[in-house]
Design a protein around this motif. Structure first.
Motif, PDB file in Angstrom:
ATOM      1  N   VAL A 154       0.810  -1.229   0.000  1.00 54.65           N
ATOM      2  CA  VAL A 154       0.000   0.000   0.000  1.00 54.65           C
ATOM      3  C   VAL A 154       0.838   1.271   0.000  1.00 54.65           C
ATOM      4  O   VAL A 154       0.294   2.362  -0.163  1.00 54.65           O
ATOM      5  CB  VAL A 154      -0.964   0.029   1.213  1.00 54.65           C
ATOM      6  CG1 VAL A 154      -1.861  -1.195   1.204  1.00 54.65           C
ATOM      7  CG2 VAL A 154      -0.226   0.147   2.538  1.00 54.65           C
ATOM      8  N   ARG A 157       0.266   3.443  -2.913  1.00 50.35           N
ATOM      9  CA  ARG A 157      -1.135   3.780  -3.175  1.00 50.35           C
ATOM     10  C   ARG A 157      -1.602   3.294  -4.549  1.00 50.35           C
ATOM     11  O   ARG A 157      -2.335   3.993  -5.261  1.00 50.35           O
ATOM     12  CB  ARG A 157      -1.361   5.284  -3.059  1.00 50.35           C
ATOM     13  CG  ARG A 157      -1.081   5.840  -1.680  1.00 50.35           C
ATOM     14  CD  ARG A 157      -2.307   5.671  -0.815  1.00 50.35           C
ATOM     15  NE  ARG A 157      -2.086   6.128   0.544  1.00 50.35           N
ATOM     16  CZ  ARG A 157      -3.037   6.618   1.322  1.00 50.35           C
ATOM     17  NH1 ARG A 157      -4.257   6.737   0.856  1.00 50.35           N
ATOM     18  NH2 ARG A 157      -2.778   6.976   2.559  1.00 50.35           N
ATOM     19  N   LEU A 185      -7.992  -1.259   4.880  1.00 55.71           N
ATOM     20  CA  LEU A 185      -7.171  -0.635   3.842  1.00 55.71           C
ATOM     21  C   LEU A 185      -7.995  -0.317   2.601  1.00 55.71           C
ATOM     22  O   LEU A 185      -7.770   0.700   1.939  1.00 55.71           O
ATOM     23  CB  LEU A 185      -5.999  -1.551   3.475  1.00 55.71           C
ATOM     24  CG  LEU A 185      -4.867  -1.633   4.496  1.00 55.71           C
ATOM     25  CD1 LEU A 185      -3.916  -2.765   4.148  1.00 55.71           C
ATOM     26  CD2 LEU A 185      -4.124  -0.315   4.604  1.00 55.71           C
ATOM     27  N   SER A 191      -8.776   1.044  -2.668  1.00 57.74           N
ATOM     28  CA  SER A 191      -8.227   0.084  -3.621  1.00 57.74           C
ATOM     29  C   SER A 191      -9.290  -0.866  -4.153  1.00 57.74           C
ATOM     30  O   SER A 191     -10.345  -1.075  -3.556  1.00 57.74           O
ATOM     31  CB  SER A 191      -7.112  -0.732  -2.962  1.00 57.74           C
ATOM     32  OG  SER A 191      -7.617  -1.422  -1.831  1.00 57.74           O
TER      33      SER A 191
END
Length: 249
Positions: A154, A157, A185, A191
């Motif tokens: 992550v 990003r 997350l 995401s």
């Protein structure tokens, strides 16, 4: 969006994927389940271009993975993170060094970018503090290694995260912690996720939709509730393995 179109792959004389069709929409979490050896990890590797299909294709944001030239495949991979089943941390690198590998090439050379701060923020996302930055993987527990692998996924990003059995080898408490992190997350960084897992509880906790892969194709796909109430006995046997032993003794 990720589009998998009529994907076929044969490995070691076995037809592993035999016409897989699957669409992963922007912002959703799709869990891929199925018996061992049905090609779940092979499917992930096609998405990121580690395998070339025998037939069919994978499209990421409309770009063909199998037909991509060097520049295009680099562009595709720059928006995808991959969490490997065994964490795949480099033994000779510190936690900081491992997480830095998750940043796109030359990212740290951009004006105004503080990569060390990005690493610290990634650690915060997975509930680890700066005191682990200088540690080597061998100095971490299995659960902490998984968290570092998530931080690496992550830190840049990236819009897409592929998870290959992220809770394998963990005790139930640590597995639950990792699942909670994955769910959090998704909301924190927005995401789109494809998650391979054998664990039914993890699948129902994490998935917007579940795809059941068996005999080389997607046998069923739907929300957790749709699969839970499916009349198909094959789906029910898979979701409740104990049912297969009913009446056996």
């Amino acid at each position: 969006m990720i589009e998998i179109r009529s994907l076929r792959k044969r490995l070691a004389g076995k037809q592993v994927l035999d016409g897989v069709d699957l669409v992963v929409r922007e912002g959703e979490s799709v869990v891929v389940m199925g018996p061992s050896g049905t090609g779940k990890s092979v499917l992930l590797k096609h998405i990121v271009g580690l395998f070339d299909p025998d037939e069919g294709d994978v499209l990421v944001d409309g770009m063909s993975v199998s037909q991509a030239d060097g520049r295009t495949i680099k562009q595709i991979r720059s928006c995808i993170s991959y969490v490997f089943q065994n964490s795949a941390l480099f033994d000779s690198l510190t936690v900081e060094g491992n997480i830095l590998l998750g940043l796109p090439e030359d990212h740290c050379k951009r004006p105004g970018v503080d990569c060390r701060q990005l690493v610290r923020e990634a650690l915060e996302h997975v509930n680890l503090g700066p005191e682990v930055l200088g540690l080597l993987p061998a100095e971490l527990s299995g659960g902490m290694q998984k968290r570092v692998a998530l931080a690496r996924a992550v830190v840049g990003r990236q819009r897409y995260i592929l998870y290959d059995e992220p809770t394998t080898g963990l005790d139930p408490l640590n597995a639950a912690n990792i699942n909670e992190l994955i769910a959090r997350l998704k909301h924190e960084i927005g995401s789109t996720s494809v998650i391979v897992t054998h664990d039914v509880d993890s699948a129902f906790f994490l998935a917007d939709r579940i795809a059941v892969l068996s005999d080389g194709i997607v046998q069923a796909i739907g929300t957790p509730e749709e699969l839970r109430t499916s009349p198909d006995p094959r789906i029910q046997r898979f979701l409740d393995p104990t049912a297969a032993y009913a009446g056996a003794v």
